[in-house]
Every structure is written in C-alpha cells, then in structure tokens.
Design a protein around this motif. Structure first.
Motif: not given
Length: 120
Positions: A19-21, A26-31, A108-110
């Motif tokens: 459910n993430m774009t 990409a931003a989450w993985l970078r952070v 889960l966000m990953t």
C-alpha cells in the motif's frame, strides 16, 4: 509460469498488500539504509526483498519473471500473516510491546506495506 487467472489474482493481491507507492518505498528504504537499521533477522524478508518489491512496482505485469512471482507470493504471505485478524487483537500496552510493534511496522514497511494506513 503461473496461468493467466493465477497471475491476475497474485497481481491484484500484491498491489492490495503493498500500500506504499514506489516513491514512498524508495524513500523508506533509503532512510532505513542510512540509519543502518537491520529490522529483520537474516531468515526474514528485509531490504533486499524491499528492493525487489520496488523493482516489481515499476514493472508491467507482462514483464514479470519467475523470481518476481516468488517475491510477490512471499510478500503477500508475510503481510497477510503479520496483519491478520489475530494480530489486531494483540495489546501493545507496555514499552516492550510498543518496541516490538515498531519493529513489526518497520519490517512491513520494508516490504511496501504501511500497517498504519487504513485498508484500501
């Protein structure tokens, strides 16, 4: 390779649980990578799977490989297991439970699923 009906069902279910774009993922993985966090023990899906999810999000259904399908099944199974009805009833009242819930959310966000979002 999966037949057309199975592929359609997997594609729909994958895009329901992710459910993430692609930009958000990409931003989450970078952070997450920059923070040096390893939110998963080695036997669980983690950043490499997240990178593969990101690649899948940028593909057309016709361009999927067998490896993509395996990752899609893995993500659907993991997110479903981690967010099922029995998970919702767990109490996160103490600090240890809150920490565990934060790790679960980050894991889960990953995979491209933000559990804080209402089901779509």
């Amino acid at each position: 390779m999966a037949d057309a009906l199975e592929l359609d069902a997997l594609w729909a279910e994958f895009h329901r649980v992710v459910n993430m774009t692609s930009q958000e993922l990409a931003a989450w993985l970078r952070v997450n990578d920059a923070a040096g966090e390893s939110v998963d023990p080695p036997e669980h899906a983690g950043a490499p799977t997240g990178e593969h999810v990101l690649a899948i999000l940028q593909k057309r259904r016709i361009d999927l490989t067998e490896e993509d399908l395996d990752v899609m099944y893995e993500v659907v199974d993991t997110v479903t297991a981690e967010t099922g009805p029995e998970r919702e009833s767990k109490d996160a009242s103490d600090a240890e439970s809150e920490a565990a819930e934060t790790r679960r959310r980050h894991r889960l966000m990953t995979l491209g699923h933000d559990p804080s979002r209402p089901p779509g």
